[in-house]
Design a protein around this motif. Structure first.
Motif, PDB file in Angstrom:
ATOM      1  N   LEU A  39      27.634   1.016 -13.829  1.00  0.00           N
ATOM      2  CA  LEU A  39      27.417   0.852 -15.265  1.00  0.00           C
ATOM      3  C   LEU A  39      26.320   1.790 -15.762  1.00  0.00           C
ATOM      4  O   LEU A  39      26.462   2.425 -16.805  1.00  0.00           O
ATOM      5  CB  LEU A  39      27.053  -0.601 -15.581  1.00  0.00           C
ATOM      6  CG  LEU A  39      26.738  -0.908 -17.048  1.00  0.00           C
ATOM      7  CD1 LEU A  39      27.956  -0.670 -17.922  1.00  0.00           C
ATOM      8  CD2 LEU A  39      26.243  -2.334 -17.189  1.00  0.00           C
ATOM      9  N   ASN A  40      25.239   1.896 -15.008  1.00  0.00           N
ATOM     10  CA  ASN A  40      24.137   2.782 -15.408  1.00  0.00           C
ATOM     11  C   ASN A  40      24.605   4.238 -15.467  1.00  0.00           C
ATOM     12  O   ASN A  40      24.268   4.964 -16.412  1.00  0.00           O
ATOM     13  CB  ASN A  40      22.968   2.643 -14.446  1.00  0.00           C
ATOM     14  CG  ASN A  40      22.315   1.283 -14.538  1.00  0.00           C
ATOM     15  OD1 ASN A  40      22.583   0.502 -15.438  1.00  0.00           O
ATOM     16  ND2 ASN A  40      21.462   0.982 -13.589  1.00  0.00           N
ATOM     17  N   LYS A  41      25.372   4.668 -14.458  1.00  0.00           N
ATOM     18  CA  LYS A  41      25.896   6.041 -14.454  1.00  0.00           C
ATOM     19  C   LYS A  41      26.800   6.277 -15.652  1.00  0.00           C
ATOM     20  O   LYS A  41      26.752   7.325 -16.285  1.00  0.00           O
ATOM     21  CB  LYS A  41      26.666   6.309 -13.160  1.00  0.00           C
ATOM     22  CG  LYS A  41      25.793   6.488 -11.956  1.00  0.00           C
ATOM     23  CD  LYS A  41      26.644   6.752 -10.721  1.00  0.00           C
ATOM     24  CE  LYS A  41      25.792   6.829  -9.484  1.00  0.00           C
ATOM     25  NZ  LYS A  41      26.597   7.025  -8.275  1.00  0.00           N
ATOM     26  N   ARG A  42      27.601   5.293 -15.970  1.00  0.00           N
ATOM     27  CA  ARG A  42      28.528   5.414 -17.103  1.00  0.00           C
ATOM     28  C   ARG A  42      27.758   5.546 -18.410  1.00  0.00           C
ATOM     29  O   ARG A  42      28.104   6.358 -19.263  1.00  0.00           O
ATOM     30  CB  ARG A  42      29.427   4.176 -17.123  1.00  0.00           C
ATOM     31  CG  ARG A  42      30.536   4.222 -18.117  1.00  0.00           C
ATOM     32  CD  ARG A  42      31.862   4.505 -17.405  1.00  0.00           C
ATOM     33  NE  ARG A  42      32.940   4.549 -18.344  1.00  0.00           N
ATOM     34  CZ  ARG A  42      33.867   3.599 -18.459  1.00  0.00           C
ATOM     35  NH1 ARG A  42      33.831   2.560 -17.680  1.00  0.00           N
ATOM     36  NH2 ARG A  42      34.820   3.723 -19.337  1.00  0.00           N
ATOM     37  N   TYR A  43      26.702   4.766 -18.554  1.00  0.00           N
ATOM     38  CA  TYR A  43      25.879   4.836 -19.764  1.00  0.00           C
ATOM     39  C   TYR A  43      25.287   6.241 -19.910  1.00  0.00           C
ATOM     40  O   TYR A  43      25.334   6.837 -20.988  1.00  0.00           O
ATOM     41  CB  TYR A  43      24.768   3.784 -19.703  1.00  0.00           C
ATOM     42  CG  TYR A  43      24.000   3.624 -20.990  1.00  0.00           C
ATOM     43  CD1 TYR A  43      24.397   2.700 -21.945  1.00  0.00           C
ATOM     44  CD2 TYR A  43      22.868   4.398 -21.248  1.00  0.00           C
ATOM     45  CE1 TYR A  43      23.685   2.552 -23.127  1.00  0.00           C
ATOM     46  CE2 TYR A  43      22.151   4.252 -22.423  1.00  0.00           C
ATOM     47  CZ  TYR A  43      22.575   3.332 -23.357  1.00  0.00           C
ATOM     48  OH  TYR A  43      21.878   3.188 -24.533  1.00  0.00           O
ATOM     49  N   ILE A  44      24.757   6.776 -18.828  1.00  0.00           N
ATOM     50  CA  ILE A  44      24.167   8.122 -18.859  1.00  0.00           C
ATOM     51  C   ILE A  44      25.233   9.168 -19.169  1.00  0.00           C
ATOM     52  O   ILE A  44      24.986  10.118 -19.919  1.00  0.00           O
ATOM     53  CB  ILE A  44      23.407   8.403 -17.546  1.00  0.00           C
ATOM     54  CG1 ILE A  44      22.163   7.502 -17.482  1.00  0.00           C
ATOM     55  CG2 ILE A  44      23.027   9.872 -17.438  1.00  0.00           C
ATOM     56  CD1 ILE A  44      21.472   7.457 -16.140  1.00  0.00           C
ATOM     57  N   GLU A  45      26.427   8.993 -18.640  1.00  0.00           N
ATOM     58  CA  GLU A  45      27.543   9.901 -18.960  1.00  0.00           C
ATOM     59  C   GLU A  45      27.841   9.872 -20.456  1.00  0.00           C
ATOM     60  O   GLU A  45      28.103  10.918 -21.068  1.00  0.00           O
ATOM     61  CB  GLU A  45      28.798   9.513 -18.183  1.00  0.00           C
ATOM     62  CG  GLU A  45      28.770   9.856 -16.729  1.00  0.00           C
ATOM     63  CD  GLU A  45      29.975   9.294 -15.983  1.00  0.00           C
ATOM     64  OE1 GLU A  45      30.993   8.929 -16.621  1.00  0.00           O
ATOM     65  OE2 GLU A  45      29.894   9.208 -14.746  1.00  0.00           O
ATOM     66  N   PHE A  46      27.809   8.681 -21.050  1.00  0.00           N
ATOM     67  CA  PHE A  46      28.091   8.567 -22.479  1.00  0.00           C
ATOM     68  C   PHE A  46      27.015   9.264 -23.306  1.00  0.00           C
ATOM     69  O   PHE A  46      27.310   9.918 -24.303  1.00  0.00           O
ATOM     70  CB  PHE A  46      28.223   7.101 -22.891  1.00  0.00           C
ATOM     71  CG  PHE A  46      29.455   6.416 -22.357  1.00  0.00           C
ATOM     72  CD1 PHE A  46      30.541   7.135 -21.884  1.00  0.00           C
ATOM     73  CD2 PHE A  46      29.522   5.040 -22.319  1.00  0.00           C
ATOM     74  CE1 PHE A  46      31.671   6.497 -21.396  1.00  0.00           C
ATOM     75  CE2 PHE A  46      30.648   4.390 -21.836  1.00  0.00           C
ATOM     76  CZ  PHE A  46      31.722   5.126 -21.380  1.00  0.00           C
ATOM     77  N   VAL A  47      25.767   9.124 -22.892  1.00  0.00           N
ATOM     78  CA  VAL A  47      24.686   9.839 -23.582  1.00  0.00           C
ATOM     79  C   VAL A  47      24.920  11.342 -23.460  1.00  0.00           C
ATOM     80  O   VAL A  47      24.797  12.081 -24.444  1.00  0.00           O
ATOM     81  CB  VAL A  47      23.298   9.441 -23.025  1.00  0.00           C
ATOM     82  CG1 VAL A  47      22.217  10.340 -23.619  1.00  0.00           C
ATOM     83  CG2 VAL A  47      22.995   7.973 -23.324  1.00  0.00           C
ATOM     84  N   SER A  48      25.299  11.791 -22.273  1.00  0.00           N
ATOM     85  CA  SER A  48      25.575  13.217 -22.054  1.00  0.00           C
ATOM     86  C   SER A  48      26.702  13.714 -22.955  1.00  0.00           C
ATOM     87  O   SER A  48      26.634  14.828 -23.488  1.00  0.00           O
ATOM     88  CB  SER A  48      25.949  13.479 -20.594  1.00  0.00           C
ATOM     89  OG  SER A  48      24.873  13.221 -19.744  1.00  0.00           O
ATOM     90  N   MET A  49      27.738  12.902 -23.112  1.00  0.00           N
ATOM     91  CA  MET A  49      28.852  13.282 -23.992  1.00  0.00           C
ATOM     92  C   MET A  49      28.352  13.501 -25.416  1.00  0.00           C
ATOM     93  O   MET A  49      28.740  14.473 -26.072  1.00  0.00           O
ATOM     94  CB  MET A  49      29.935  12.193 -23.983  1.00  0.00           C
ATOM     95  CG  MET A  49      30.734  12.118 -22.705  1.00  0.00           C
ATOM     96  SD  MET A  49      31.803  10.636 -22.605  1.00  0.00           S
ATOM     97  CE  MET A  49      32.923  10.904 -23.979  1.00  0.00           C
ATOM     98  N   CYS A  50      27.489  12.628 -25.891  1.00  0.00           N
ATOM     99  CA  CYS A  50      26.936  12.760 -27.247  1.00  0.00           C
ATOM    100  C   CYS A  50      26.044  13.993 -27.342  1.00  0.00           C
ATOM    101  O   CYS A  50      26.089  14.729 -28.335  1.00  0.00           O
ATOM    102  CB  CYS A  50      26.149  11.508 -27.624  1.00  0.00           C
ATOM    103  SG  CYS A  50      27.168  10.029 -27.783  1.00  0.00           S
ATOM    104  N   MET A  51      25.241  14.223 -26.310  1.00  0.00           N
ATOM    105  CA  MET A  51      24.338  15.377 -26.310  1.00  0.00           C
ATOM    106  C   MET A  51      25.127  16.685 -26.290  1.00  0.00           C
ATOM    107  O   MET A  51      24.759  17.641 -26.968  1.00  0.00           O
ATOM    108  CB  MET A  51      23.396  15.306 -25.111  1.00  0.00           C
ATOM    109  CG  MET A  51      22.447  14.122 -25.125  1.00  0.00           C
ATOM    110  SD  MET A  51      21.388  14.045 -26.582  1.00  0.00           S
ATOM    111  CE  MET A  51      20.466  15.546 -26.374  1.00  0.00           C
ATOM    112  N   ASP A  52      26.219  16.734 -25.519  1.00  0.00           N
ATOM    113  CA  ASP A  52      27.044  17.941 -25.445  1.00  0.00           C
ATOM    114  C   ASP A  52      27.595  18.325 -26.815  1.00  0.00           C
ATOM    115  O   ASP A  52      27.807  19.506 -27.099  1.00  0.00           O
ATOM    116  CB  ASP A  52      28.207  17.753 -24.468  1.00  0.00           C
ATOM    117  CG  ASP A  52      27.761  17.713 -23.018  1.00  0.00           C
ATOM    118  OD1 ASP A  52      26.599  18.085 -22.732  1.00  0.00           O
ATOM    119  OD2 ASP A  52      28.576  17.288 -22.165  1.00  0.00           O
ATOM    120  N   ARG A  53      27.813  17.327 -27.667  1.00  0.00           N
ATOM    121  CA  ARG A  53      28.354  17.582 -29.008  1.00  0.00           C
ATOM    122  C   ARG A  53      27.256  17.589 -30.070  1.00  0.00           C
ATOM    123  O   ARG A  53      27.546  17.673 -31.254  1.00  0.00           O
ATOM    124  CB  ARG A  53      29.383  16.511 -29.359  1.00  0.00           C
ATOM    125  CG  ARG A  53      30.538  16.470 -28.396  1.00  0.00           C
ATOM    126  CD  ARG A  53      31.855  16.690 -29.095  1.00  0.00           C
ATOM    127  NE  ARG A  53      32.952  16.523 -28.176  1.00  0.00           N
ATOM    128  CZ  ARG A  53      33.887  15.586 -28.274  1.00  0.00           C
ATOM    129  NH1 ARG A  53      33.859  14.729 -29.257  1.00  0.00           N
ATOM    130  NH2 ARG A  53      34.860  15.530 -27.402  1.00  0.00           N
TER     131      ARG A  53
END
Length: 141
Positions: A39-53
């Protein structure tokens, strides 16, 4: 939620700030990822997705490990990112983030589910009970 990736991809196509919550909600078994490293990794991935855009984002969590990871990656220093924490929960961490020039806001709960929020926050970080009790004593004096 297991479908959050799909939801986030849809939201990234719109304007406006996304509030990404690692919260404590009562959901049906099988539609969510339980609290775990996954879950923690997934949350960080979601933040990364937002940052990439370069999408405006509110990071809503009290999870110090996640916040420190995001800070180390430089994500929390972006002008498009703010951290939201519930009023009275981990004020030390919130203060530390603000002292480090990270945009941070206090989120105040309201409505019929405020008690559920309180109980979950105490369960996540037991020292919150001392804050809760001292606030009650302070108000009665």
């Amino acid at each position: 939620m297991k479908r959050s990736s799909i939801d986030l991809n849809g939201l990234l196509k719109t304007s406006g700030r996304i509030r990404l919550v690692k919260g404590a909600y009562q959901e049906s078994e099988g539609i969510y990822i339980p609290r775990s490293e996954e879950l923690n990794k997934r949350y960080i991935e979601f933040v990364s997705m937002c940052m990439d855009r370069n999408h405006p984002l509110s990071v809503a969590t009290h999870d110090e490990n996640i916040l420190m990871d995001l800070k180390a990656k430089g994500f929390l220093y972006s002008p498009n990112v703010e951290v939201e924490m519930l009023d009275g929960v981990r004020p030390d961490l919130l203060r530390s983030l603000k002292e480090d020039n990270i945009q941070a806001k206090v989120y105040v709960t309201y409505g019929s589910e405020w008690y559920l929020y309180l109980v979950h926050r105490i369960a996540e970080y037991p020292p919150n009970i001392y804050t809760f009790i001292s606030d009650i004593i302070e108000q009665t004096q």
